[in-house]
Enzyme design. Structure first.
Site, PDB file in Angstrom:
ATOM      1  N   ARG A   1       2.806 -10.827  10.362  1.00  0.00           N
ATOM      2  CA  ARG A   1       4.155 -10.256  10.481  1.00  0.00           C
ATOM      3  C   ARG A   1       5.197 -11.225   9.942  1.00  0.00           C
ATOM      4  NH1 ARG A   1       2.697  -6.058   9.740  1.00  0.00           N
ATOM      5  NH2 ARG A   1       0.709  -7.120   9.516  1.00  0.00           N
TER       6      ARG A   1
ATOM      7  N   LYS B   1       0.820  -1.220   0.000  1.00  0.00           N
ATOM      8  CA  LYS B   1       0.000   0.000   0.000  1.00  0.00           C
ATOM      9  C   LYS B   1       0.851   1.265   0.000  1.00  0.00           C
ATOM     10  CE  LYS B   1      -0.612   0.378   5.021  1.00  0.00           C
ATOM     11  NZ  LYS B   1       0.128   1.627   5.178  1.00  0.00           N
ATOM     12  N   THR B   2       2.021   1.228   0.661  1.00  0.00           N
ATOM     13  CA  THR B   2       2.867   2.423   0.712  1.00  0.00           C
ATOM     14  C   THR B   2       3.361   2.784  -0.684  1.00  0.00           C
ATOM     15  OG1 THR B   2       3.591   1.845   2.946  1.00  0.00           O
ATOM     16  CG2 THR B   2       4.923   3.444   1.754  1.00  0.00           C
TER      17      THR B   2
ATOM     18  N   GLN C   1      -6.875  -5.013  10.297  1.00  0.00           N
ATOM     19  CA  GLN C   1      -5.760  -4.607  11.143  1.00  0.00           C
ATOM     20  C   GLN C   1      -6.120  -3.423  12.033  1.00  0.00           C
ATOM     21  OE1 GLN C   1      -1.693  -4.910   9.322  1.00  0.00           O
ATOM     22  NE2 GLN C   1      -2.805  -5.182   7.409  1.00  0.00           N
TER      23      GLN C   1
ATOM     24  N   ASP D   1      -3.595   7.569   5.160  1.00  0.00           N
ATOM     25  CA  ASP D   1      -3.028   6.233   5.356  1.00  0.00           C
ATOM     26  C   ASP D   1      -3.550   5.649   6.668  1.00  0.00           C
ATOM     27  OD1 ASP D   1      -1.493   3.998   4.919  1.00  0.00           O
ATOM     28  OD2 ASP D   1       0.387   4.897   5.605  1.00  0.00           O
ATOM     29  N   GLU D   2      -3.577   4.313   6.766  1.00  0.00           N
ATOM     30  CA  GLU D   2      -4.021   3.621   7.983  1.00  0.00           C
ATOM     31  C   GLU D   2      -5.377   4.156   8.452  1.00  0.00           C
ATOM     32  OE1 GLU D   2      -2.523   1.061   8.817  1.00  0.00           O
ATOM     33  OE2 GLU D   2      -0.371   1.251   8.448  1.00  0.00           O
TER      34      GLU D   2
END
Length: 760
Positions: free
Chosen positions: A616, A40-41, A263, A232-233
């Site tokens: 992770r 996504k970044t 998340q 973002d987020e």
């Protein structure tokens, strides 16, 4: 369809089709549902670069909001590599940093100076402490942490002090918690901040919303200045942040939010998952793009994570997948105790490192609560495995642990000046620094000990401080008597309770306060475990302190070697990735937390937290749990976490590596030396009980053990059949040492153990 510059085409060629669509769909409301490890970044970076390079949008007209300064810095650097120095003109940063810029320019509309002061949390708590004192309130009830958290939560929900005082539900909650004056403190705090020309962190958002709501001309100016808003987020936004975003983008509606509802794990900080779940309701023309290809993890890990998160009802549908290798199955490690769990995890890390030529920095150990690190840290130290604790201090370096240890040390040694200085006014008893200095000076001048001066303090400190000092001396003398009559645990518990430390921590219901209370309980658990070890002859507090001093001494190591195993809570691990991940403490009441299962919403957040932990891992994932764990000073039988059942069992295998090392020979002399050393370490460690697969019959009913005697045959629901070897009637609890056929000797608390007597 799009006329792209050649250099932009090169960047877009590195994206998959949904990622490209996320970059090129620039106008109108857009939501990118970005699965774990989906890049996504990169999409956000190229989207902003595309706006500047291809659509000639002025960077001054683009606002990109993140949740950390680190994320903003990294994104800006990436964009700068594509578009050059123009990236520096973006409105890019955290919510607080970006909107503080607007407030600097517009604060006069709210009656603040443009150079207003920004209070950090310490400044705010100090002001609250002063207000509580001025109002004549009990500072052990109205603790700064508690009051600050309550005010912060109100501001995040856009509740002003006026609204707070009018809200019967909020005022009722405060009254029920015996803190009915919080509303008045909030009012005084807000007015004092305003009078001082200061805003706290929450005000930077609260006042931005107020500015836009009450001064439409200001809102209109920024609505036309900011053409594109990117967030973002987005799953981590609170109500206040969402309202600001909606107001800013309501004219042109060029708003793009990026996030993953799976998340969303920060409800305790005010994050509201409904912001992302209901985003389409607020924007009927919303374009939804799903980034579902995972580039981070193996197929087994990705599919296992999918099998977990699908259990949640509140979610946006997506199907995360990966083209990576199938990979190993998730390995489930079963341990008899939390100490053995630590040993097995440490042994497994050593094995994996040696067999696959990995670095220690490739490994991470995740846990639900900070207090769990104690057993893990001690196991790693015993095996000489270097580690670092991220987002917190090593267990024995935490303030609350040092505080209690200082009490224990001063009780055993009244000549300990460092411990004396730490505890003399903890909890607060009205003995200030100047009084302490007078005591130390008097001891030095008269060539005697601090303790001698304390026992006759009036001539040196005056009458006002003499009373609290006399009370302190009487308390320490009482504690000293307890250490002579009781074992280390009973004495330590009495000191923790009698000093007021336990009560002070217990009454702090903030997230940080609960963590500190759990840490102190874990220290008491460690002392109880020390006392219950049948191999130890000396179970006194002095003996325990002598041993623990060796552990805390190792914590002072300032080694800067980056090759270390990473230890952290799952919350701290969000956004990170590691080749090998160990998720420990997979037990009911621990994960999911017993404090987070009172509603479906809370349980689903805990499950999302588990999903974050799984995702992770890049190459290998290990899950572990213990059958017994010390909690609040008692040995507790543990049940495997319900979340283990959520994982599709086709992706899990049960580990068989309970002791020793793999038989494969090391490939170098260095490795041989390490293996030799680790074998010696394991050989010298107390033998771990053998795992048992015993399952009690359906009609198992525990017997009354009040008449239990040596020689009796018993049955335990987990350990099977055994013979009572020895009864221990000392202390507050009756104990029995039992030799079980399958796992050997165990010492059980009869007030807790479930035993069926089968033969007298």
């Amino acid at each position: 369809m799009f006329n792209l510059r050649p250099d932009m085409i090169d960047y877009l060629d590195t994206l998959n089709e949904p990622q490209r669509e996320g970059v090129l769909t620039t106008d109108g409301p857009c939501m990118l549902i970005a699965g774990a490890g989906s890049g996504k970044t990169r999409v956000l970076t190229y989207r902003i670069a595309y706006l500047i390079q291809q659509k000639n949008v002025d960077p001054f007209s683009i606002m990109a909001l993140t949740f950390t300064n680190k994320a903003a810095k990294e994104m800006r650097e990436r964009i700068e590599k594509v578009v050059g120095h123009d990236a520096r003109n973006l409105w890019m940063g955290t919510f607080h940093s970006v909107f503080s810029r607007i407030l600097r320019a517009e604060a006069h509309h709210l009656g603040y100076p443009h150079d207003f002061t920004i209070y950090d949390s310490d400044d705010s708590k100090s002001l609250i402490r002063n207000i509580v004192k001025e109002m004549g309130l009990d500072d052990t009830v109205y603790k700064p942490n508690t009051v600050y958290s309550r005010i912060s939560a109100a501001k995040n929900r856009l509740i002003s002090w006026e609204d707070y005082l009018r809200n019967a539900e909020l005022m009722g909650d405060d009254a029920a918690n015996l803190r009915p004056e919080i509303g008045k403190i909030y009012k005084t705090y807000a007015m004092r901040c305003f009078k001082s020309g200061a805003m706290d962190f929450d005000d930077l958002l609260f006042n931005t919303d107020k500015l836009f709501k009450e001064h439409l001309e200001v809102l209109n100016k920024y609505q036309h200045r900011i053409e594109y808003v990117l967030v973002d987020e987005f799953q981590d936004t609170n109500l206040c942040q969402y309202f600001i975003i909606r107001k800013l983008s309501s004219v042109k509606e060029n708003v793009c939010v990026v996030g993953d509802d799976a998340q969303s794990i920060y409800a305790f900080r005010g994050a509201d998952i409904t912001n992302i779940l209901n985003f389409e309701r607020d924007y009927p023309d919303l374009k939804v793009i799903k980034l579902e290809q995972n580039y981070r993890s193996t197929q087994n890990i990705v599919q296992a994570a999918n099998s977990v998160i699908k259990r949640n009802r509140a979610q946006l549908p997506k199907n995360v997948w990966t083209a990576n290798e199938e990979g190993n199955l998730i390995e489930l490690i079963k341990a008899v105790s939390d100490n053995e769990e630590g040993r097995l995890v440490a042994t497994s890390i050593f094995q994996e490192k040696m067999q696959h030529q990995m670095k220690f920095s490739d490994f991470a150990i995740l846990y639900r609560t900070n207090s769990q690190s104690r057993a893990i840290e001690e196991a790693l130290r015993r095996m000489n495995i270097k580690y670092k604790v991220v987002g917190g201090l090593s267990f024995y370096q935490r303030k609350e642990i040092k505080d209690l240890l200082a009490y224990l040390r001063f009780t055993m040694n009244q000549q300990d000046e460092a411990s004396f200085r730490r505890i003399i006014n903890l909890p607060k008893r009205g003995i200030g620094d100047s009084t302490v200095d007078k005591i130390v000076v008097a001891a030095n001048d008269h060539g005697t000990s601090i303790w001698e001066i304390l026992q006759n303090a009036t001539p040196f400190v005056g009458g006002r401080a003499a009373g609290p000092i006399d009370d302190f001396v009487a308390m320490i003398k009482r504690f000293s008597l307890e250490t002579q009559r009781k074992d280390a645990y009973d004495a330590a518990f009495e000191i923790a309770k009698g000093s007021g430390l336990l009560r002070e921590l217990y009454e702090d219901k903030t997230v940080e306060g609960l963590s500190r209370y759990e840490n102190v309980q874990e220290l008491l658990n460690a002392i109880k475990e020390y006392v219950d070890d049948p191999e130890r002859q000396d179970k006194t507090l002095g003996s325990f302190l002598q041993e623990v001093s060796l552990v805390t001494g190792q914590d002072e190591d300032k080694d800067k070697d980056p090759d270390k195993v990473t230890l952290m809570t799952i919350h701290m691990a969000k956004g990170l990735e590691f080749k090998y991940v160990y998720m420990v403490g997979m037990e009911e009441d621990l994960f999911p937390s017993q404090m987070m299962i009172s509603s479906r919403a809370e349980l689903e957040e805990e499950r999302r937290l588990f999903y974050v932990a799984i995702t992770r891992a890049q190459k290998r994932l290990f899950l572990s749990y213990a059958l017994t764990r010390y909690r609040f000073g008692r040995l507790k039988n543990c049940e495997p976490s319900r979340f283990l059942d959520d994982v599709d069992q086709s992706f899990i295998k049960v580990s068989t590596k309970f002791a020793g090392l793999e038989s494969a020979p090391p490939s170098s002399q260095y490795a041989k030396n390490l293996v030799t050393g680790i074998k010696k370490t394991i050989a010298s460690a107390p033998a771990a009980p053998k795992p048992t697969t015993y399952k009690a019959p359906a009609d198992f009913t525990p017997s009354d053990t009040s008449a239990l005697k040596e020689g009796m045959k018993v049955e335990h629901p987990k350990f099977g059949f055994g013979t009572v070897l020895q009864m221990d009637m000392s202390g507050a609890d009756r104990k029995a040492k039992i030799n079980f056929t399958e796992i050997g000797e165990k010492t059980l608390l009869l007030s807790f153990a479930k035993l069926r007597i089968i033969e007298n």
